[in-house]
Structures are given as C-alpha cells and as structure tokens.
Design a protein around this motif. Structure first.
Motif, PDB file in Angstrom:
ATOM      1  N   TRP A 182       0.862  -1.198   0.000  1.00 48.19           N
ATOM      2  CA  TRP A 182       0.000   0.000   0.000  1.00 48.19           C
ATOM      3  C   TRP A 182       0.888   1.234   0.000  1.00 48.19           C
ATOM      4  N   LEU A 183       0.506   2.231  -0.776  1.00 48.06           N
ATOM      5  CA  LEU A 183       1.203   3.512  -0.803  1.00 48.06           C
ATOM      6  C   LEU A 183       0.220   4.584  -0.359  1.00 48.06           C
ATOM      7  N   PHE A 184       0.605   5.338   0.680  1.00 43.73           N
ATOM      8  CA  PHE A 184      -0.287   6.339   1.267  1.00 43.73           C
ATOM      9  C   PHE A 184       0.360   7.717   1.205  1.00 43.73           C
ATOM     10  N   GLU A 185      -0.338   8.660   0.563  1.00 43.50           N
ATOM     11  CA  GLU A 185       0.076  10.066   0.584  1.00 43.50           C
ATOM     12  C   GLU A 185      -0.988  10.838   1.361  1.00 43.50           C
ATOM     13  N   PRO A 186      -0.709  11.154   2.635  1.00 47.07           N
ATOM     14  CA  PRO A 186      -1.732  11.772   3.480  1.00 47.07           C
ATOM     15  C   PRO A 186      -2.067  13.194   3.052  1.00 47.07           C
ATOM     16  N   ALA A 187      -3.309  13.583   3.320  1.00 44.53           N
ATOM     17  CA  ALA A 187      -3.760  14.937   2.982  1.00 44.53           C
ATOM     18  C   ALA A 187      -3.102  15.974   3.874  1.00 44.53           C
ATOM     19  N   ASP A 188      -2.855  15.618   5.137  1.00 45.58           N
ATOM     20  CA  ASP A 188      -2.239  16.528   6.101  1.00 45.58           C
ATOM     21  C   ASP A 188      -1.840  15.711   7.325  1.00 45.58           C
ATOM     22  N   LEU A 189      -1.337  16.391   8.350  1.00 45.33           N
ATOM     23  CA  LEU A 189      -0.864  15.698   9.544  1.00 45.33           C
ATOM     24  C   LEU A 189      -1.991  14.958  10.257  1.00 45.33           C
ATOM     25  N   ASP A 190      -3.166  15.573  10.348  1.00 41.80           N
ATOM     26  CA  ASP A 190      -4.291  14.899  11.011  1.00 41.80           C
ATOM     27  C   ASP A 190      -4.652  13.597  10.311  1.00 41.80           C
ATOM     28  N   ASP A 191      -4.637  13.626   8.990  1.00 40.76           N
ATOM     29  CA  ASP A 191      -4.945  12.437   8.191  1.00 40.76           C
ATOM     30  C   ASP A 191      -3.932  11.330   8.489  1.00 40.76           C
ATOM     31  N   LEU A 192      -2.658  11.688   8.509  1.00 40.79           N
ATOM     32  CA  LEU A 192      -1.606  10.722   8.771  1.00 40.79           C
ATOM     33  C   LEU A 192      -1.678  10.190  10.202  1.00 40.79           C
ATOM     34  N   GLN A 193      -1.907  11.091  11.157  1.00 36.54           N
ATOM     35  CA  GLN A 193      -1.944  10.673  12.555  1.00 36.54           C
ATOM     36  C   GLN A 193      -3.112   9.724  12.827  1.00 36.54           C
ATOM     37  N   GLY A 194      -4.268  10.044  12.267  1.00 35.00           N
ATOM     38  CA  GLY A 194      -5.431   9.172  12.431  1.00 35.00           C
ATOM     39  C   GLY A 194      -5.200   7.803  11.817  1.00 35.00           C
ATOM     40  N   PHE A 195      -4.577   7.790  10.642  1.00 35.61           N
ATOM     41  CA  PHE A 195      -4.276   6.536   9.946  1.00 35.61           C
ATOM     42  C   PHE A 195      -3.335   5.665  10.780  1.00 35.61           C
TER      43      PHE A 195
ATOM     44  N   VAL B 179      15.017  -0.442  -3.330  1.00 39.98           N
ATOM     45  CA  VAL B 179      13.774  -1.177  -3.075  1.00 39.98           C
ATOM     46  C   VAL B 179      13.943  -2.544  -3.734  1.00 39.98           C
ATOM     47  N   ARG B 180      13.942  -3.574  -2.931  1.00 35.48           N
ATOM     48  CA  ARG B 180      14.178  -4.913  -3.476  1.00 35.48           C
ATOM     49  C   ARG B 180      13.039  -5.342  -4.403  1.00 35.48           C
ATOM     50  N   ASP B 181      13.344  -6.312  -5.242  1.00 38.71           N
ATOM     51  CA  ASP B 181      12.427  -6.678  -6.324  1.00 38.71           C
ATOM     52  C   ASP B 181      11.121  -7.297  -5.842  1.00 38.71           C
ATOM     53  N   GLY B 182      11.127  -7.861  -4.632  1.00 34.58           N
ATOM     54  CA  GLY B 182       9.911  -8.459  -4.089  1.00 34.58           C
ATOM     55  C   GLY B 182       8.924  -7.467  -3.516  1.00 34.58           C
ATOM     56  N   GLY B 183       9.306  -6.186  -3.514  1.00 38.32           N
ATOM     57  CA  GLY B 183       8.399  -5.148  -3.037  1.00 38.32           C
ATOM     58  C   GLY B 183       8.447  -4.960  -1.522  1.00 38.32           C
ATOM     59  N   VAL B 184       7.663  -4.006  -1.046  1.00 40.96           N
ATOM     60  CA  VAL B 184       7.672  -3.618   0.360  1.00 40.96           C
ATOM     61  C   VAL B 184       6.333  -3.969   1.000  1.00 40.96           C
ATOM     62  N   PRO B 185       6.348  -4.844   2.005  1.00 38.81           N
ATOM     63  CA  PRO B 185       5.093  -5.200   2.676  1.00 38.81           C
ATOM     64  C   PRO B 185       4.584  -4.068   3.553  1.00 38.81           C
ATOM     65  N   GLY B 186       3.285  -4.088   3.828  1.00 43.10           N
ATOM     66  CA  GLY B 186       2.708  -3.069   4.694  1.00 43.10           C
ATOM     67  C   GLY B 186       2.428  -1.781   3.947  1.00 43.10           C
ATOM     68  N   VAL B 187       2.652  -0.661   4.636  1.00 41.86           N
ATOM     69  CA  VAL B 187       2.305   0.654   4.095  1.00 41.86           C
ATOM     70  C   VAL B 187       3.560   1.505   3.917  1.00 41.86           C
ATOM     71  N   VAL B 188       3.738   2.046   2.725  1.00 41.56           N
ATOM     72  CA  VAL B 188       4.772   3.052   2.469  1.00 41.56           C
ATOM     73  C   VAL B 188       4.091   4.416   2.495  1.00 41.56           C
ATOM     74  N   VAL B 189       4.602   5.311   3.349  1.00 33.53           N
ATOM     75  CA  VAL B 189       4.027   6.651   3.488  1.00 33.53           C
ATOM     76  C   VAL B 189       4.903   7.652   2.764  1.00 33.53           C
ATOM     77  N   ARG B 190       4.297   8.376   1.851  1.00 35.43           N
ATOM     78  CA  ARG B 190       5.031   9.405   1.083  1.00 35.43           C
ATOM     79  C   ARG B 190       4.444  10.763   1.439  1.00 35.43           C
ATOM     80  N   LEU B 191       5.265  11.611   2.029  1.00 37.67           N
ATOM     81  CA  LEU B 191       4.804  12.936   2.429  1.00 37.67           C
ATOM     82  C   LEU B 191       4.816  13.857   1.209  1.00 37.67           C
ATOM     83  N   GLY B 192       3.667  14.372   0.848  1.00 39.50           N
ATOM     84  CA  GLY B 192       3.543  15.216  -0.338  1.00 39.50           C
ATOM     85  C   GLY B 192       3.601  16.696  -0.029  1.00 39.50           C
ATOM     86  N   LYS B 193       2.894  17.480  -0.850  1.00 36.67           N
ATOM     87  CA  LYS B 193       2.968  18.947  -0.764  1.00 36.67           C
ATOM     88  C   LYS B 193       2.553  19.500   0.595  1.00 36.67           C
TER      89      LYS B 193
END
Length: 297
Positions: free
Chosen positions: A33-46, A67-81
């Motif tokens: 899963w790849l998650f780009e939160p809307a803001d800090l509250d969104d990330l904290q709640g998640f 990033v190994r070829d088998g991928g990353v389990p769980g959630v990858v969090v990418r902080l956006g704008k």
C-alpha cells in the motif's frame, strides 16, 4: 492485507503501487500500500488506527534507497505537498516540513538571509530522510543545525525530540522503526543572500564535476570508514567500472552504483556486496552500506 483492515483516509491510498518510478535507481517492486496523506491529522489518524502488526515505512525522494524486487510489505508513506513547506522564523530558525527537499530548504534560507545550511543543497532527499540518517556533505551534518523535530511514532503519538534525543552518530540516528519525521527546525546564522548563493553555487559545481548526477543512481553507496574514503578503497580494490547484470560501479565516482538501464535491484545489491568482498580482501576493511535496502528479495 485486505483493504477492509485499513483505516479510512482523506489522502491517496493505493494498493500494489509500483515504487520503481519513485526511487532514483528506477528499480524494484511495489508497495503493498502507498499512502500520501492529505495533512498531519490524516496521517496521525491513519497511524493510530492501523493494526499494530502492519509495518510502516516512510519514503522521501527515494535517493538513498534500494527497493528490493519483491516489493515492500505493509504501508509506504510518502509525504507530499502538505509536508513540503519551509518557513523562516525569528533568530535564524527555519521551520521545515518533513517532505521539503534540501534544495527548497537552502534556497528559502538564502532568500531570508540565513546562512549555515548551504550544504543541504547537495543532499538529494527530503527533511524527513536526512533528519533520520544525519545526512551530511561538504563539511556539514544535520546534527550541527537541527534544534528539534516532530516525529509521528508508529502508535500515532506525535512527539517532539531534541537533537540530543536522536542519538546521532555518522549517518545514523536512534529513531525507532515506523516513526516518521513530519517537521524539523534548523538553526542558521545571519548571512548575505549573495554570499549564501555563491556557496551554494560552489557546492553545486563541485557535485556536478565529481558525481554521476545524470545517471540512475542511489547516491553515496558506502559509509566512509574512520580515516578512509570509501571511494578510494573501492578504486584500490579494482572495482571502478565493475558490472553485474545491468548494474555498474560508476567510473566517475566509485562510491556510486549505477543502473545502466535494465538492472534489477538484485543486480545492484549483488554488485554492492561484490564490492564489499573485494575491498575486504584488498584492505581488510568492512565497508558498511550507507544506502538503505528495503523490502523482500
């Protein structure tokens, strides 16, 4: 992990998201899963509602990472704008979001007449990444300028940690796994914008001349051992230009590995391990990876 087990979010949450386009090496598998939160509250709640056994990993610009070829389990969090703002404050302090780039931090400092953070211009990552690993270059390290940072723990608790509490050493901090740096404060000093720009230009020209910046690379591969330069040890071990599959040791700077176009992450990591083996045989020194290697083989 079923979508039904994930908390609802306001940001972007994507399953089986390819990570290769998001990292400098342009190789590797997908995030579960790849998650780009809307803001800090969104990330904290998640984070607070996410089942405790689901691993979480933060991703910045993907510069210092395989990033190994088998991928990353769980959630990858990418902080956006929402996390990429930089604001000068009184006393030559810079308040920075965890998703802000080193270039944005240094250029904002220049415009505000704040010197002392020019070296961040040369670190190809985000505030969150170089706070975590005590990023440094050209005579400066994050530990020299950081006052404190806001860290979201895996539990969803938001804490502020001082530079002393991070337990910094060379390219290392004591930040726990799953913690995400969402903001940081850097201390600069008064300076003239023209002088600051001149120093940034000097650093930029030096990097351009010595490093393969226009290639698919991950930045500095190995930490400099005490009293030694990693690139020199690699060169003396005869590894300049060494190739495994589509991966090659850079001829321009031997502490950089390159994806020549079709390298797998397994090629890149195998090349790094071969370099480590040859350096150990030649000099007796155990090179340590500086590049973070994540995911499943």
């Amino acid at each position: 992990m079923m979508a039904a087990t994930l908390p609802s979010v306001r940001g972007k949450l994507k399953a089986a998201a390819p990570l290769a386009p998001l990292v400098w090496f342009k190789s590797g598998g997908a995030a579960e899963w790849l998650f780009e939160p809307a803001d800090l509250d969104d990330l904290q709640g998640f984070m607070r509602e996410l089942p405790a056994d689901v691993p979480v990993m933060a991703l910045g610009l993907g510069s210092n990472m395989i990033v190994r070829d088998g991928g990353v389990p769980g959630v990858v969090v990418r902080l956006g704008k929402a996390f990429a703002k930089v604001e000068p404050a009184a006393g030559e302090i810079l308040g920075c979001g965890g998703g802000a780039s080193g270039i944005l931090v240094s250029s904002t400092a220049r415009d505000a007449g704040i010197a002392g953070v020019e070296f961040l211009r040369s670190i190809p990552g985000t505030v969150g990444g170089f706070v975590r690993m005590n990023g440094g270059a050209y005579g400066g390290e994050v530990k020299d300028i950081l006052t404190d940072c806001d860290v979201l723990l895996r539990s969803g608790e938001l804490v502020t940690l001082s530079v002393q509490e991070l337990g910094y050493s060379y390219r290392h901090s004591e930040l726990p796994d799953g913690a995400i740096v969402v903001a940081a404060r850097f201390q600069g000093r008064p300076g003239e914008p023209a002088d600051i720009q001149a120093e940034m230009d000097r650093i930029s020209a030096s990097r351009e001349a010595s490093q393969p910046l226009r290639s698919k690379t991950g930045g500095s591969t190995f930490k400099n051992p005490d009293g030694h330069k990693a690139w020199q040890l690699v060169d003396e071990a005869g590894c300049r230009g060494l190739q495994i599959g589509g991966a090659q040791v850079s001829e321009k700077h031997t502490n950089f590995l390159l994806n020549l176009g079709d390298a797998t992450s397994a090629d890149i990591e195998a090349l790094g391990e071969e370099v480590r083996k040859r350096v150990k045989e030649k000099s007796g020194i155990d090179l340590q990876w500086e590049i973070q290697r994540v995911g499943k083989i």
